[in-house]
Design a protein around this motif. Structure first.
Motif, PDB file in Angstrom:
ATOM      1  N   MET A  11       0.760  -1.330   0.084  1.00  0.00           N
ATOM      2  CA  MET A  11      -0.077   0.119   0.072  1.00  0.00           C
ATOM      3  C   MET A  11       0.995   1.372   0.044  1.00  0.00           C
ATOM      4  O   MET A  11       0.412   2.187  -0.370  1.00  0.00           O
ATOM      5  CB  MET A  11      -0.935  -0.022   1.241  1.00  0.00           C
ATOM      6  N   GLY A  12       2.170   1.151   0.501  1.00  0.00           N
ATOM      7  CA  GLY A  12       3.007   2.488   0.571  1.00  0.00           C
ATOM      8  C   GLY A  12       3.220   3.005  -0.530  1.00  0.00           C
ATOM      9  O   GLY A  12       3.550   4.090  -0.674  1.00  0.00           O
ATOM     10  N   TYR A  13       3.115   2.529  -1.978  1.00  0.00           N
ATOM     11  CA  TYR A  13       3.399   2.896  -3.077  1.00  0.00           C
ATOM     12  C   TYR A  13       2.143   3.890  -3.663  1.00  0.00           C
ATOM     13  O   TYR A  13       2.162   4.295  -4.534  1.00  0.00           O
ATOM     14  CB  TYR A  13       3.765   1.964  -4.175  1.00  0.00           C
ATOM     15  N   LEU A  14       1.021   3.727  -2.971  1.00  0.00           N
ATOM     16  CA  LEU A  14      -0.052   4.232  -3.554  1.00  0.00           C
ATOM     17  C   LEU A  14      -0.958   5.349  -2.536  1.00  0.00           C
ATOM     18  O   LEU A  14      -0.606   5.352  -1.277  1.00  0.00           O
ATOM     19  CB  LEU A  14      -1.303   3.262  -3.564  1.00  0.00           C
ATOM     20  N   ILE A  33     -21.969   8.047  -2.846  1.00  0.00           N
ATOM     21  CA  ILE A  33     -20.690   7.761  -2.388  1.00  0.00           C
ATOM     22  C   ILE A  33     -20.114   9.289  -1.912  1.00  0.00           C
ATOM     23  O   ILE A  33     -20.131  10.214  -2.644  1.00  0.00           O
ATOM     24  CB  ILE A  33     -19.703   7.003  -3.228  1.00  0.00           C
ATOM     25  N   GLU A  34     -19.364   9.289  -0.689  1.00  0.00           N
ATOM     26  CA  GLU A  34     -18.621  10.469  -0.318  1.00  0.00           C
ATOM     27  C   GLU A  34     -17.080  10.280  -0.118  1.00  0.00           C
ATOM     28  O   GLU A  34     -16.829   9.288   0.759  1.00  0.00           O
ATOM     29  CB  GLU A  34     -19.290  11.097   0.874  1.00  0.00           C
ATOM     30  N   GLY A  35     -16.281  10.727  -0.803  1.00  0.00           N
ATOM     31  CA  GLY A  35     -14.798  10.685  -0.460  1.00  0.00           C
ATOM     32  C   GLY A  35     -14.647  11.499   0.748  1.00  0.00           C
ATOM     33  O   GLY A  35     -14.601  12.571   0.931  1.00  0.00           O
ATOM     34  N   VAL A  36     -14.446  10.812   1.952  1.00  0.00           N
ATOM     35  CA  VAL A  36     -14.115  11.139   3.353  1.00  0.00           C
ATOM     36  C   VAL A  36     -12.995  11.818   3.484  1.00  0.00           C
ATOM     37  O   VAL A  36     -12.855  12.840   3.917  1.00  0.00           O
ATOM     38  CB  VAL A  36     -14.684  10.199   4.226  1.00  0.00           C
ATOM     39  N   ALA A  37     -11.725  11.164   3.074  1.00  0.00           N
ATOM     40  CA  ALA A  37     -10.528  11.341   3.537  1.00  0.00           C
ATOM     41  C   ALA A  37      -9.691  10.846   2.657  1.00  0.00           C
ATOM     42  O   ALA A  37      -9.527   9.589   2.277  1.00  0.00           O
ATOM     43  CB  ALA A  37     -10.241  11.312   5.001  1.00  0.00           C
ATOM     44  N   CYS A  38      -8.528  11.533   2.062  1.00  0.00           N
ATOM     45  CA  CYS A  38      -7.552  10.851   1.147  1.00  0.00           C
ATOM     46  C   CYS A  38      -5.844  11.197   1.607  1.00  0.00           C
ATOM     47  O   CYS A  38      -5.961  12.289   2.128  1.00  0.00           O
ATOM     48  CB  CYS A  38      -7.901  11.080  -0.130  1.00  0.00           C
ATOM     49  N   LEU A  39      -4.991  10.357   1.183  1.00  0.00           N
ATOM     50  CA  LEU A  39      -3.628  10.836   1.978  1.00  0.00           C
ATOM     51  C   LEU A  39      -2.527  10.345   1.016  1.00  0.00           C
ATOM     52  O   LEU A  39      -2.935   9.062   0.371  1.00  0.00           O
ATOM     53  CB  LEU A  39      -3.446   9.876   3.466  1.00  0.00           C
ATOM     54  N   SER A  40      -1.551  10.984   0.873  1.00  0.00           N
ATOM     55  CA  SER A  40      -0.720  10.752   0.072  1.00  0.00           C
ATOM     56  C   SER A  40       0.465   9.766   0.457  1.00  0.00           C
ATOM     57  O   SER A  40       0.161   9.185   1.502  1.00  0.00           O
ATOM     58  CB  SER A  40       0.098  11.984  -0.386  1.00  0.00           C
ATOM     59  N   THR A  41       1.025   8.865  -0.456  1.00  0.00           N
ATOM     60  CA  THR A  41       1.976   7.904  -0.129  1.00  0.00           C
ATOM     61  C   THR A  41       2.876   7.877   1.209  1.00  0.00           C
ATOM     62  O   THR A  41       3.081   7.322   1.919  1.00  0.00           O
ATOM     63  CB  THR A  41       2.888   7.501  -1.240  1.00  0.00           C
ATOM     64  N   SER A  42       3.218   9.575   1.062  1.00  0.00           N
ATOM     65  CA  SER A  42       4.289   9.956   2.367  1.00  0.00           C
ATOM     66  C   SER A  42       3.699  10.238   3.318  1.00  0.00           C
ATOM     67  O   SER A  42       4.187  10.885   4.291  1.00  0.00           O
ATOM     68  CB  SER A  42       5.499  10.752   1.815  1.00  0.00           C
ATOM     69  N   ALA A  43       2.263  10.606   3.479  1.00  0.00           N
ATOM     70  CA  ALA A  43       1.339  10.987   4.287  1.00  0.00           C
ATOM     71  C   ALA A  43       1.853  12.610   4.502  1.00  0.00           C
ATOM     72  O   ALA A  43       1.667  13.081   5.408  1.00  0.00           O
ATOM     73  CB  ALA A  43       1.651  10.511   5.689  1.00  0.00           C
ATOM     74  N   ASP A  44       2.253  13.331   3.546  1.00  0.00           N
ATOM     75  CA  ASP A  44       2.403  14.861   3.795  1.00  0.00           C
ATOM     76  C   ASP A  44       1.642  15.658   3.045  1.00  0.00           C
ATOM     77  O   ASP A  44       1.297  16.775   3.304  1.00  0.00           O
ATOM     78  CB  ASP A  44       3.963  15.232   3.095  1.00  0.00           C
TER      79      ASP A  44
END
Length: 127
Positions: free
Chosen positions: A29-32, A45-56
């Motif tokens: 998962m870390g690459y995505l 459908i609601e997109g609640v939260a999204c996060l980048s690969t490095s969490a920045d």
């Protein structure tokens, strides 16, 4: 087998907190980028939260800003959704998905996200 497994959902009272987990099996998962989505009966459908690969970089729906936090532990191949001050309108089945995208909006707003998410976990907020 490549799949995502969501867990942690349950019935809670308004104002309580809950943490959901999304575990990746069969891939890294870390690459995505990773995202949490929800769907209530009869609603879109609601997109609640999204996060980048490095969490920045993160992106939140207005309805959950300040109450929900998305995080990830790439070493464990897991993503989380910490939810505070839960409201009845947060009641839904919550799903996670992981994709390679150019922007987080491309993940959170993806119209065919159902093709990529796990089986979901039910969150019910009721007094």
């Amino acid at each position: 087998q490549i799949r995502l497994v969501e867990s942690g959902g349950k019935s809670v009272q308004p104002g309580e907190s809950l943490r959901l987990s999304c575990t990746a099996h069969g891939f890294t998962m870390g690459y995505l980028a990773v995202g949490w989505f929800r769907q209530a009966p009869g609603k879109e459908i609601e997109g609640v939260a999204c996060l980048s690969t490095s969490a920045d970089e993160s992106l939140y729906a207005e309805s959950v800003k300040g109450r929900f936090t998305i995080s990830r532990d790439n070493a464990k191949n897991v993503a989380y959704l910490q939810m505070h001050s839960l409201k009845p309108e947060d009641t839904a089945v919550y799903h996670c998905a992981a994709l390679g995208v150019e922007t987080l909006q491309a993940l959170c707003g993806r119209p065919d996200i159902k093709s990529y998410w796990g089986q979901g976990t039910q969150v019910t907020v009721s007094s």
